[in-house]
Design a protein around this motif. Structure first.
Motif, PDB file in Angstrom:
ATOM      1  N   ALA A  98      -2.882   6.683   5.780  1.00  0.00           N
ATOM      2  CA  ALA A  98      -2.663   5.459   4.992  1.00  0.00           C
ATOM      3  C   ALA A  98      -1.182   5.085   4.953  1.00  0.00           C
ATOM      4  CB  ALA A  98      -3.203   5.646   3.580  1.00  0.00           C
ATOM      5  N   THR A  99      -0.315   6.083   4.946  1.00  0.00           N
ATOM      6  CA  THR A  99       1.130   5.817   4.951  1.00  0.00           C
ATOM      7  C   THR A  99       1.561   5.225   6.292  1.00  0.00           C
ATOM      8  OG1 THR A  99       1.530   7.608   3.382  1.00  0.00           O
ATOM      9  CG2 THR A  99       3.408   6.870   4.704  1.00  0.00           C
ATOM     10  N   GLY A 122     -11.605  -2.163  12.063  1.00  0.00           N
ATOM     11  CA  GLY A 122     -10.971  -0.876  12.305  1.00  0.00           C
ATOM     12  C   GLY A 122      -9.538  -0.808  11.829  1.00  0.00           C
ATOM     13  N   GLY A 123      -8.786   0.134  12.432  1.00  0.00           N
ATOM     14  CA  GLY A 123      -7.408   0.344  12.025  1.00  0.00           C
ATOM     15  C   GLY A 123      -6.524  -0.859  12.234  1.00  0.00           C
ATOM     16  N   GLY A 146      -9.178   1.213   2.235  1.00  0.00           N
ATOM     17  CA  GLY A 146      -8.228   1.267   1.126  1.00  0.00           C
ATOM     18  C   GLY A 146      -7.266   0.084   1.160  1.00  0.00           C
ATOM     19  N   LYS A 147      -6.800  -0.275   2.358  1.00  0.00           N
ATOM     20  CA  LYS A 147      -5.884  -1.412   2.476  1.00  0.00           C
ATOM     21  C   LYS A 147      -6.603  -2.733   2.200  1.00  0.00           C
ATOM     22  CE  LYS A 147      -2.631   1.379   3.498  1.00  0.00           C
ATOM     23  NZ  LYS A 147      -1.650   1.740   2.431  1.00  0.00           N
ATOM     24  N   TYR A 148      -7.886  -2.776   2.492  1.00  0.00           N
ATOM     25  CA  TYR A 148      -8.682  -3.980   2.196  1.00  0.00           C
ATOM     26  C   TYR A 148      -8.753  -4.195   0.682  1.00  0.00           C
ATOM     27  CZ  TYR A 148     -12.706  -7.173   2.291  1.00  0.00           C
ATOM     28  OH  TYR A 148     -13.536  -8.248   2.132  1.00  0.00           O
ATOM     29  N   ARG A 149      -8.978  -3.103  -0.042  1.00  0.00           N
ATOM     30  CA  ARG A 149      -9.064  -3.213  -1.498  1.00  0.00           C
ATOM     31  C   ARG A 149      -7.706  -3.590  -2.094  1.00  0.00           C
ATOM     32  NH1 ARG A 149     -12.530   1.250  -0.533  1.00  0.00           N
ATOM     33  NH2 ARG A 149     -10.841   2.740  -0.893  1.00  0.00           N
ATOM     34  N   GLU A 150      -6.623  -3.020  -1.534  1.00  0.00           N
ATOM     35  CA  GLU A 150      -5.291  -3.388  -2.025  1.00  0.00           C
ATOM     36  C   GLU A 150      -5.020  -4.872  -1.798  1.00  0.00           C
ATOM     37  OE1 GLU A 150      -1.913  -0.868  -1.065  1.00  0.00           O
ATOM     38  OE2 GLU A 150      -3.302   0.733  -0.497  1.00  0.00           O
ATOM     39  N   MET A 151      -5.432  -5.371  -0.676  1.00  0.00           N
ATOM     40  CA  MET A 151      -5.236  -6.788  -0.381  1.00  0.00           C
ATOM     41  C   MET A 151      -5.990  -7.657  -1.390  1.00  0.00           C
ATOM     42  SD  MET A 151      -6.211  -8.906   3.102  1.00  0.00           S
ATOM     43  CE  MET A 151      -7.981  -8.821   2.757  1.00  0.00           C
TER      44      MET A 151
END
Length: 519
Positions: free
Chosen positions: A26-27, A63-64, A100-105
Motif C-alpha cells: 500500500a505504501t 487492478g494495481g 484500500g485506495k478506492y475507499r480512501e478516494m
C-alpha cells in the motif's frame, strides 16, 4: 546507464521491497500515485492547462494500475482540480491494496462511476482537459478484454492529452507486439524504473515523454540483478576528455579500413570520412586496385592502398598477405562496407575476421561472409564488434527477419554470449550486446537515418574509437550513441525526409559539442 525492466523483474522488485525491506504494498502504491500526480501538476503549463481547476478524467481498471489511479485522483483534487473517476469493473472486483485506495478516494469525496456503456465515459472524456490512463499496468498480457479495449479506443478518440500510469494500457511491458488497441499518451509516469516496452517498438510512439517516478525502493535494490540498460550521455562523455596540448596524430590511433570495390567506392569513402570526423589520427583505406583512384579522389585526409582484385573488381584472396603487413602498423581494423560478394572476397573477409590480432569492426558484406561460419568467431585473437541490420543478422543465424525482430534483446544477448563478440543490432532503438550478456539500448537516432550509407558511417566511427584505444564495449556504446545523436542533429537541420549519410558525418562535430556541454 538507466536499468530497464521486464514485467517479471519489476514484480520481483515489488516482492523484495515488501519481503526484505518491509515496505508495504500500500505504501508503494501511495508513493507511485503521489509521484505521478506531482509530475502531472508540473506538466500542466506545458500542456496549456491551468494550475488549478482543470477538468481531469481518470479511467481506472480493477487492478494495481487502477489503485495508482485512485491515489492520483485524491492528490489532484487536493491540488484544486476537478476530478472525475471512472471504473471499468464492478467495485467489488477491486481487491487488495487497490481496494484500500478506492475507499480512501471515496472518503475524499470522489465516487467512481462504473462504466456500463460508452455514452457516459465518452461525454466525460469529451469535456475533459486532461485524461489519466489507469486501466492496465505492467502485469497485463495479451489482448485487452473487450471492455478495456473499448475504453482505450474512447480515450484515444477523445483527442485529449493523456497521461499514462506506469505504461500506456494495451502496451506490453516486455516490448512484444500489442494484440489490441494501445493508449496514446503525451506523458507516461513509470514507476521505479523503465520498462522494456517503453523503449522498444510501439512504446516509443505510444508513451510520449517518459518520466521515472521513485516509489521509495532504494536504487541499488531496484537495479539488483538487472542486465539491460538504456544509454545516457553521461555514459559516453567521459571517454572523450579534452585533448592534451602535446597530443599528435599518433596519439589517436591508425585505422585500417578494408572496404570498397568497383561501383561501391562511396561506401569506403563514407566510412573513412566518418572515421576522420570521429577523431582517428590516421586512416588508411585498403581497396581493390581499380577502385583506389576513385577512393583517393574522394578523400583528401585519408591514405589509400591499391590491392589485387578479382574479375568482379573486388579484393582478391591474394591481397591477404599485404593486408597482414598493413595491420602490423595499424591499431584497429574495420571491414566490410562495399566489399563485394565475390567468393574470393568473402574468403578474404573470413580470414581477416578470424585471424587478425587487431580489434575489428565487422559490417556489411563481411557479415554475409560469416554465415555458416559463426563457430569460428569465439576463437578470434582480439575483440570483434559486429554491426548487422536485421537482414544481416537473420542471414548469419539462418532465420527470418521476423524471427530477429520478434525479440531483438534476446536475439542480441544470445548472439553475443554464444560467440563471445560485441554486437549492435541496428534499427529503431539499436540494441548492443556484450559477451558477458549485458544489453544496452540506444535512445538516439531517428527514421531519417534509414537511408543508404548511414551504416557505413557507423562503421567508420566505431573503427576510429577502437583505433583510439577505447575498450570494445565503450567504443561500441559511444559510436552508436554519437552516430544517432549526429543523426538527430542532422534531422533538425535538414529534416528527416532529406537526410543522407553525409549529413550525419557533417553533424558529428556538433554531436561531440553537445556531449561535452552535457545536453
Amino acid at each position: 546507464m538507466r536499468p530497464v525492466f521486464t514485467a517479471d523483474e519489476m514484480r520481483r522488485v515489488d516482492q523484495r521491497a515488501s519481503r526484505d525491506l518491509g515496505i508495504p504494498g500500500a505504501t508503494l502504491m501511495e508513493n507511485a500515485g503521489r509521484g505521478a500526480a506531482e509530475r502531472m501538476l508540473a506538466a500542466l503549463p506545458a500542456l496549456g492547462l491551468p494550475r488549478r481547476g482543470a477538468r481531469v478524467v481518470i479511467v481506472c481498471g480493477k487492478g494495481g494500475n487502477g489503485g495508482d489511479g485512485f491515489v492520483v485522483a485524491r492528490h489532484l483534487k487536493r491540488a484544486g482540480h476537478r476530478v472525475s473517476a471512472f471504473l471499468v469493473a464492478a467495485p467489488d472486483e477491486v481487491r487488495g491494496d487497490a481496494a484500500g485506495k478506492y475507499r480512501e478516494m471515496e472518503r475524499r469525496g470522489i465516487r467512481a462511476q462504473v462504466v456500463r456503456d460508452d455514452d457516459a465515459l465518452a461525454r466525460a472524456l469529451a469535456g475533459a482537459e486532461l485524461v489519466v490512463d489507469a486501466l492496465l499496468g505492467t502485469g497485463a498480457r495479451g489482448t485487452p478484454a473487450p471492455a478495456m479495449a473499448r475504453a482505450i479506443e474512447l480515450i484515444n478518440g477523445a483527442g485529449r492529452p493523456v497521461v499514462a500510469l506506469d505504461i500506456p494500457s494495451g502496451l506490453s511491458a516486455d516490448g512484444e507486439a500489442p494484440e489490441g488497441p494501445v493508449v496514446r499518451a503525451v506523458l507516461t509516469t513509470t514507476f521505479a524504473g523503465l520498462k522494456r516496452g517503453l523503449i522498444a517498438g510501439r512504446g516509443a510512439e505510444s508513451a510520449g515523454r517518459v518520466e521515472v517516478v521513485d516509489i521509495g525502493v532504494p536504487a541499488a535494490e531496484v537495479s539488483r540483478g538487472i542486465d539491460t540498460f538504456v544509454l545516457e550521455a553521461a555514459d559516453v562523455a567521459p571517454h572523450f576528455p579534452p585533448r592534451p596540448r602535446d597530443g599528435h596524430k599518433g596519439s589517436y590511433g591508425h585505422l585500417l579500413l578494408v572496404a570498397g570495390s568497383v561501383g561501391k567506392t562511396g561506401a569506403a569513402a563514407l566510412a573513412a570520412r566518418a572515421a576522420m570526423r570521429a577523431g582517428a589520427g590516421l586512416v588508411t583505406v585498403a581497396t581493390a586496385r581499380s577502385a583506389q583512384p576513385v577512393v583517393a579522389a574522394l578523400l583528401l585526409e585519408a591514405m589509400s592502398e591499391p590491392l589485387p582484385e578479382t574479375e568482379a573488381g573486388s579484393l582478391a584472396l591474394k591481397a591477404r598477405e599485404r593486408l597482414n603487413d598493413l595491420l602490423e602498423r595499424r591499431d584497429a581494423l574495420a571491414l566490410g562496407p562495399g566489399l563485394g560478394l565475390d567468393e574470393e572476397t568473402q574468403a578474404l573477409a573470413r580470414a581477416l575476421v578470424f585471424e587478425s590480432r587487431r580489434p575489428c569492426v565487422v559490417d556489411a558484406d563481411a557479415l554475409t561472409a560469416l554465415a555458416g561460419h559463426l563457430e569460428r568467431l569465439s576463437g578470434a585473437p582480439a575483440p570483434r564488434c559486429l554491426t548487422p541490420h536485421p537482414g544481416e543478422m537473420a542471414r548469419m543465424l539462418g532465420i527470418t527477419v521476423a524471427d530477429v525482430q520478434r525479440d531483438r534483446i534476446r536475439t542480441v544477448r544470445q548472439f553475443a554470449t554464444a560467440w563471445g563478440v560485441h554486437v549492435v543490432l541496428k534499427g529503431a532503438t539499436s540494441v548492443i550486446g556484450t559477451p558477458e550478456g549485458t544489453v544496452l539500448l540506444n535512445p538516439t537516432g531517428n527514421p531519417g537515418m534509414a537511408s543508404g550509407g548511414t551504416g557505413d558511417v557507423l562503421t567508420g566511427v566505431l573503427g576510429a574509437f577502437l583505433a583510439r584505444g577505447l575498450a570494445p564495449t565503450d567504443a561500441l556504446a559511444s559510436a552508436v550513441y554519437l552516430h544517432g545523436l549526429a543523426g538527430d542533429i542532422a534531422a533538425a537541420r535538414q529534416g528527416q525526409e532529406s537526410l543522407i549519410a553525409g549529413d550525419v558525418i557533417e553533424a558529428l562535430p556538433a554531436a561531440f559539442a553537445t556531449l561535452r556541454a552535457g545536453r
